[in-house]
Design a protein around this motif. Sequence first.
Motif, PDB file in Angstrom:
ATOM      1  N   ALA A  18       0.886  -1.192   0.025  1.00 42.79           N
ATOM      2  CA  ALA A  18       0.048   0.118  -0.014  1.00 42.79           C
ATOM      3  C   ALA A  18       0.811   1.205  -0.030  1.00 42.79           C
ATOM      4  O   ALA A  18       2.130   1.360   0.493  1.00 42.79           O
ATOM      5  CB  ALA A  18      -0.960  -0.117   1.177  1.00 42.79           C
ATOM      6  N   GLY A  19       0.163   2.313  -0.570  1.00 39.99           N
ATOM      7  CA  GLY A  19       0.914   3.730  -0.557  1.00 39.99           C
ATOM      8  C   GLY A  19      -0.166   4.670  -0.544  1.00 39.99           C
ATOM      9  O   GLY A  19      -1.364   4.673  -0.861  1.00 39.99           O
ATOM     10  N   GLU A  48      -5.803   5.486   2.455  1.00 43.80           N
ATOM     11  CA  GLU A  48      -6.686   6.649   2.231  1.00 43.80           C
ATOM     12  C   GLU A  48      -6.501   7.659   3.363  1.00 43.80           C
ATOM     13  O   GLU A  48      -6.341   8.939   3.383  1.00 43.80           O
ATOM     14  CB  GLU A  48      -8.171   6.444   2.177  1.00 43.80           C
ATOM     15  CG  GLU A  48      -8.470   5.623   0.746  1.00 43.80           C
ATOM     16  CD  GLU A  48      -8.378   6.732  -0.489  1.00 43.80           C
ATOM     17  OE1 GLU A  48      -7.920   7.677  -0.481  1.00 43.80           O
ATOM     18  OE2 GLU A  48      -8.808   5.979  -1.585  1.00 43.80           O
ATOM     19  N   TYR A  49      -6.597   6.898   4.768  1.00 44.32           N
ATOM     20  CA  TYR A  49      -6.352   7.985   5.850  1.00 44.32           C
ATOM     21  C   TYR A  49      -4.838   8.652   5.864  1.00 44.32           C
ATOM     22  O   TYR A  49      -4.819   9.794   6.383  1.00 44.32           O
ATOM     23  CB  TYR A  49      -6.701   7.172   7.056  1.00 44.32           C
ATOM     24  CG  TYR A  49      -8.119   7.479   7.754  1.00 44.32           C
ATOM     25  CD1 TYR A  49      -8.414   8.631   8.162  1.00 44.32           C
ATOM     26  CD2 TYR A  49      -9.043   6.420   7.514  1.00 44.32           C
ATOM     27  CE1 TYR A  49     -10.132   8.901   8.653  1.00 44.32           C
ATOM     28  CE2 TYR A  49     -10.400   6.659   8.052  1.00 44.32           C
ATOM     29  CZ  TYR A  49     -10.647   7.771   8.347  1.00 44.32           C
ATOM     30  OH  TYR A  49     -11.969   7.966   8.922  1.00 44.32           O
ATOM     31  N   ASN A  50      -3.977   7.674   5.707  1.00 45.39           N
ATOM     32  CA  ASN A  50      -2.604   8.236   5.724  1.00 45.39           C
ATOM     33  C   ASN A  50      -2.276   9.134   4.536  1.00 45.39           C
ATOM     34  O   ASN A  50      -1.471  10.113   4.991  1.00 45.39           O
ATOM     35  CB  ASN A  50      -1.736   6.997   5.372  1.00 45.39           C
ATOM     36  CG  ASN A  50      -1.354   6.544   6.859  1.00 45.39           C
ATOM     37  OD1 ASN A  50      -0.589   6.826   7.730  1.00 45.39           O
ATOM     38  ND2 ASN A  50      -1.830   5.230   7.119  1.00 45.39           N
ATOM     39  N   SER A  73     -12.362   8.866  -1.328  1.00 46.93           N
ATOM     40  CA  SER A  73     -12.774   7.689  -0.362  1.00 46.93           C
ATOM     41  C   SER A  73     -14.035   8.350   0.268  1.00 46.93           C
ATOM     42  O   SER A  73     -13.945   9.145   1.149  1.00 46.93           O
ATOM     43  CB  SER A  73     -11.789   7.567   0.740  1.00 46.93           C
ATOM     44  OG  SER A  73     -11.857   6.679   1.601  1.00 46.93           O
ATOM     45  N   LEU A  74     -15.130   7.659   0.104  1.00 42.45           N
ATOM     46  CA  LEU A  74     -16.570   8.119   0.634  1.00 42.45           C
ATOM     47  C   LEU A  74     -16.443   7.692   2.288  1.00 42.45           C
ATOM     48  O   LEU A  74     -16.874   8.453   3.072  1.00 42.45           O
ATOM     49  CB  LEU A  74     -17.423   7.306  -0.068  1.00 42.45           C
ATOM     50  CG  LEU A  74     -19.002   7.577   0.558  1.00 42.45           C
ATOM     51  CD1 LEU A  74     -19.549   9.059   0.399  1.00 42.45           C
ATOM     52  CD2 LEU A  74     -19.898   6.704  -0.214  1.00 42.45           C
ATOM     53  N   LEU A  75     -15.739   6.364   2.515  1.00 43.29           N
ATOM     54  CA  LEU A  75     -15.428   6.057   3.852  1.00 43.29           C
ATOM     55  C   LEU A  75     -14.949   7.218   4.614  1.00 43.29           C
ATOM     56  O   LEU A  75     -15.484   7.743   5.580  1.00 43.29           O
ATOM     57  CB  LEU A  75     -14.825   4.942   4.004  1.00 43.29           C
ATOM     58  CG  LEU A  75     -14.748   4.419   5.407  1.00 43.29           C
ATOM     59  CD1 LEU A  75     -15.755   3.371   5.987  1.00 43.29           C
ATOM     60  CD2 LEU A  75     -13.195   3.945   5.577  1.00 43.29           C
ATOM     61  N   VAL A  76     -13.746   7.756   4.268  1.00 45.96           N
ATOM     62  CA  VAL A  76     -12.817   8.575   4.934  1.00 45.96           C
ATOM     63  C   VAL A  76     -13.657  10.118   5.041  1.00 45.96           C
ATOM     64  O   VAL A  76     -13.656  10.662   6.186  1.00 45.96           O
ATOM     65  CB  VAL A  76     -11.722   8.907   4.315  1.00 45.96           C
ATOM     66  CG1 VAL A  76     -10.827  10.106   5.100  1.00 45.96           C
ATOM     67  CG2 VAL A  76     -10.849   7.601   4.623  1.00 45.96           C
ATOM     68  N   VAL A  77     -14.365  10.539   3.938  1.00 44.84           N
ATOM     69  CA  VAL A  77     -14.954  11.661   3.826  1.00 44.84           C
ATOM     70  C   VAL A  77     -16.163  11.942   4.833  1.00 44.84           C
ATOM     71  O   VAL A  77     -16.337  12.590   5.894  1.00 44.84           O
ATOM     72  CB  VAL A  77     -15.502  12.053   2.325  1.00 44.84           C
ATOM     73  CG1 VAL A  77     -16.402  13.236   2.312  1.00 44.84           C
ATOM     74  CG2 VAL A  77     -14.315  12.374   1.525  1.00 44.84           C
ATOM     75  N   ARG A  78     -17.030  10.769   4.598  1.00 44.32           N
ATOM     76  CA  ARG A  78     -18.180  10.563   5.613  1.00 44.32           C
ATOM     77  C   ARG A  78     -17.772  10.411   7.189  1.00 44.32           C
ATOM     78  O   ARG A  78     -18.474  11.168   8.001  1.00 44.32           O
ATOM     79  CB  ARG A  78     -18.924   9.371   5.242  1.00 44.32           C
ATOM     80  CG  ARG A  78     -19.481   9.645   3.750  1.00 44.32           C
ATOM     81  CD  ARG A  78     -20.254  10.709   3.487  1.00 44.32           C
ATOM     82  NE  ARG A  78     -21.560  10.687   4.065  1.00 44.32           N
ATOM     83  CZ  ARG A  78     -22.653  11.646   4.397  1.00 44.32           C
ATOM     84  NH1 ARG A  78     -22.120  12.725   3.824  1.00 44.32           N
ATOM     85  NH2 ARG A  78     -23.685  11.298   4.873  1.00 44.32           N
ATOM     86  N   GLN A  79     -16.654   9.458   7.470  1.00 42.77           N
ATOM     87  CA  GLN A  79     -16.506   9.709   8.772  1.00 42.77           C
ATOM     88  C   GLN A  79     -15.680  10.584   9.313  1.00 42.77           C
ATOM     89  O   GLN A  79     -15.988  11.386  10.546  1.00 42.77           O
ATOM     90  CB  GLN A  79     -15.188   8.463   9.029  1.00 42.77           C
ATOM     91  CG  GLN A  79     -15.909   7.058   8.991  1.00 42.77           C
ATOM     92  CD  GLN A  79     -14.813   5.902   8.928  1.00 42.77           C
ATOM     93  OE1 GLN A  79     -13.760   6.256   8.845  1.00 42.77           O
ATOM     94  NE2 GLN A  79     -15.270   4.638   9.062  1.00 42.77           N
ATOM     95  N   MET A  80     -14.915  11.514   8.430  1.00 38.24           N
ATOM     96  CA  MET A  80     -14.448  12.898   9.000  1.00 38.24           C
ATOM     97  C   MET A  80     -15.657  13.914   8.996  1.00 38.24           C
ATOM     98  O   MET A  80     -15.447  14.815   9.885  1.00 38.24           O
ATOM     99  CB  MET A  80     -13.530  13.497   8.046  1.00 38.24           C
ATOM    100  CG  MET A  80     -12.009  12.804   7.871  1.00 38.24           C
ATOM    101  SD  MET A  80     -11.017  12.859   9.464  1.00 38.24           S
ATOM    102  CE  MET A  80     -11.671  11.598  10.691  1.00 38.24           C
ATOM    103  N   GLN A  81     -16.553  13.713   8.291  1.00 38.74           N
ATOM    104  CA  GLN A  81     -17.744  14.703   8.524  1.00 38.74           C
ATOM    105  C   GLN A  81     -18.468  14.470   9.522  1.00 38.74           C
ATOM    106  O   GLN A  81     -19.335  15.257   9.949  1.00 38.74           O
ATOM    107  CB  GLN A  81     -18.714  14.712   6.924  1.00 38.74           C
ATOM    108  CG  GLN A  81     -17.979  15.218   5.922  1.00 38.74           C
ATOM    109  CD  GLN A  81     -18.795  14.999   4.724  1.00 38.74           C
ATOM    110  OE1 GLN A  81     -19.592  14.217   4.582  1.00 38.74           O
ATOM    111  NE2 GLN A  81     -18.701  15.971   3.701  1.00 38.74           N
ATOM    112  N   GLY A  82     -18.725  13.138   9.928  1.00 34.88           N
ATOM    113  CA  GLY A  82     -19.618  12.875  11.131  1.00 34.88           C
ATOM    114  C   GLY A  82     -20.664  11.710  11.183  1.00 34.88           C
ATOM    115  O   GLY A  82     -20.878  11.095  11.976  1.00 34.88           O
TER     116      GLY A  82
END
Length: 102
Positions: A18-19, A48-50, A73-82
Motif C-alpha cells: 500500500a501507499g 486513504e487515511y494516511n 474515499s467515501l468512507l474517509v470523507v463521511r467518517q470525517m464529516q461525522g
Amino acid sequence: MKAVLYADGAARGNPGPAGSGAVLLDESGTPLAELTLSLGHATNNVAEYNALILGLEEARRRGIDDLDVRMDSLLVVRQMQGPWKIKHPGLKPLALRAGTLL
C-alpha cells in the motif's frame, strides 16, 4: 493562505502492498508539495487515511489556514464529516489524528 489538497491511497490486494499520496496546490493551481508514503502491507482505508494525514501535516507546516480537501474515499470523507461511525479499531487512531489536524 488558501490551498487545495488532493489525497489518495491504495492497496494492491486489500490488504496488500500500500501507499499514499497527496498534492497541495495554491489557489492558482501551482503545486506547493507532492508527497508520497510507502506503507508496506495495509488496507485501502488505511492508505486513504494516511494520504489525508500526509497532506494535512504538510498544509500545517506551510501555515495554510484555508484548505479545500478533495478525496475519492467515501468512507474517509463521511467518517470525517461525522455521519458514519468509525467501527474498525485500526482506523480510529488515524481518524483521530486527521480530525486533530483538520
